[in-house]
Design a protein around this motif. Structure first.
Motif, mmCIF file in Angstrom:
data_model
loop_
_atom_site.group_PDB
_atom_site.id
_atom_site.type_symbol
_atom_site.label_atom_id
_atom_site.label_comp_id
_atom_site.label_asym_id
_atom_site.label_seq_id
_atom_site.Cartn_x
_atom_site.Cartn_y
_atom_site.Cartn_z
ATOM 1 N N TYR A 1 4.727 -10.818 -0.108
ATOM 2 C CA TYR A 1 4.128 -10.667 -1.437
ATOM 3 C C TYR A 1 3.142 -11.797 -1.703
ATOM 4 C CZ TYR A 1 3.903 -10.432 -6.545
ATOM 5 O OH TYR A 1 3.475 -10.354 -7.844
ATOM 6 N N PRO B 1 1.505 -13.565 -4.760
ATOM 7 C CA PRO B 1 1.664 -13.652 -6.218
ATOM 8 C C PRO B 1 0.326 -13.534 -6.943
ATOM 9 C CG PRO B 1 2.881 -15.397 -5.109
ATOM 10 C CD PRO B 1 2.000 -14.770 -4.076
ATOM 11 N N HIS C 1 -1.697 -5.868 -9.480
ATOM 12 C CA HIS C 1 -0.323 -6.364 -9.475
ATOM 13 C C HIS C 1 0.496 -5.723 -10.590
ATOM 14 C CE1 HIS C 1 -2.022 -9.541 -6.911
ATOM 15 N NE2 HIS C 1 -0.780 -9.812 -6.545
ATOM 16 N N THR D 1 3.037 -6.031 -4.524
ATOM 17 C CA THR D 1 4.291 -5.506 -5.073
ATOM 18 C C THR D 1 5.455 -6.209 -4.411
ATOM 19 O OG1 THR D 1 3.163 -3.351 -5.120
ATOM 20 C CG2 THR D 1 5.489 -3.385 -5.685
ATOM 21 N N THR D 2 6.386 -6.683 -5.208
ATOM 22 C CA THR D 2 7.558 -7.342 -4.638
ATOM 23 C C THR D 2 8.437 -6.325 -3.913
ATOM 24 O OG1 THR D 2 8.883 -7.033 -6.645
ATOM 25 C CG2 THR D 2 7.539 -9.037 -6.516
ATOM 26 N N THR D 3 9.248 -6.847 -3.011
ATOM 27 C CA THR D 3 10.131 -5.978 -2.240
ATOM 28 C C THR D 3 11.085 -5.203 -3.140
ATOM 29 O OG1 THR D 3 10.016 -7.507 -0.371
ATOM 30 C CG2 THR D 3 11.816 -5.927 -0.376
ATOM 31 N N ARG E 1 11.636 -6.856 3.571
ATOM 32 C CA ARG E 1 12.000 -8.244 3.301
ATOM 33 C C ARG E 1 12.067 -9.071 4.574
ATOM 34 N NH1 ARG E 1 12.694 -12.583 3.519
ATOM 35 N NH2 ARG E 1 13.919 -14.059 2.297
#
Length: 267
Positions: free
Chosen positions: A10, A12, A18, A131-133, A166
């Protein structure tokens, strides 16, 4: 081996990309793949490339960083292009070795396929960079949830995807650690392990696979110790909600599709 392999990691930020709903980004990423495959000539690929670059700029991700994020997967592009060079025949022949030859049609097809695959990788990398996991896992599970009524294990599939995404950056980091450890012990490894032959590749992959199985066993034991039951009482960091800006992303993708179809028709 550099430290720039970021596929699955990811990046930030607080850009409009986002902040898009992860379900919209996941669907748009899949739709982008379909649009890229729909491009039948260079004009269509140019339209796709322009939109991909525009999305990266809107996300505030440098293009150099975008290129480094897909660097570990470029071997797929190289191998596919090489197969097209050797097995697609037509036009002027530049070199020939028995049934294999390098021809004008093969070079054209190889270049076209290489650009198409690179755009596909950039599109999917944009999803993981913005996008976060956890959000990707949540979006995947939500999109599959209607099929859970017919027995599809939506939560388990989403969890598997989340774990895989991840651990991609972690495996890349461990590969760098193993590589440096081998060098410190006097091993002669090329800067690119694929060039060092089977022995060099084995000296890296065997410890990496051992580490992967160890991580899997540790994770399994931790989940069993916590009496994990998939989807039961899951804590959600924040609810997913579609916002007006998500409609803008869908409209941009629809415009991209229209432009590609127009380019195909004119071509």
């Amino acid at each position: 081996m550099g430290d720039s392999a970021l596929f699955g990691r990811y990046w930030p930020g607080d850009s409009v990309v986002h902040r898009l709903d992860p379900r919209v980004k996941l669907v748009c990423s899949l739709a982008l793949m379909a649009v890229v495959f729909a491009a039948r000539d260079w004009a269509g690929l140019a339209v796709c490339a322009a939109f991909v670059v525009a999305f990266y700029l809107a996300a505030g991700i440098p293009l150099g960083q975008a290129a480094r994020s897909i660097a570990p997967l470029l071997i797929i592009v190289v191998m596919t292009a090489l197969l097209n060079v050797l097995f697609v025949q037509g036009g002027q022949v530049y070199a020939q070795w028995g049934p294999l030859c390098v021809s004008e049609a093969g070079l054209r097809q190889a270049a076209f396929i290489a650009v198409r695959l690179t755009l596909l990788l950039l599109g999917m990398s944009l999803l993981t960079l913005t996008t976060t996991t956890l959000d990707i896992t949540e979006a995947f599970e939500r999109l599959l949830s209607p099929l859970a009524r017919v027995g599809l294990p939506a939560h388990e599939l989403g969890m598997m995807m989340g774990i895989a995404l991840r651990f991609l950056p972690q495996f890349a980091e461990e590969l760098r650690i193993i590589y440096r450890a081998q060098l410190s012990r006097g091993a002669r490894l090329a800067s690119n392990p694929l060039r060092g032959g089977a022995s060099a590749l084995t000296s890296l992959m065997v410890p990496l696979l051992t580490s992967a199985f160890r991580h899997a066993e540790t994770l399994s034991a931790a989940m069993e110790a916590r009496c994990y039951h998939g989807g039961a009482g899951r804590t959600r960091l924040h609810p997913l909600a579609v916002a007006p800006r998500d409609g803008g992303a869908a409209a941009a993708l629809a415009l991209m599709l229209a432009a590609v179809l127009a380019a195909n028709a004119l071509g």
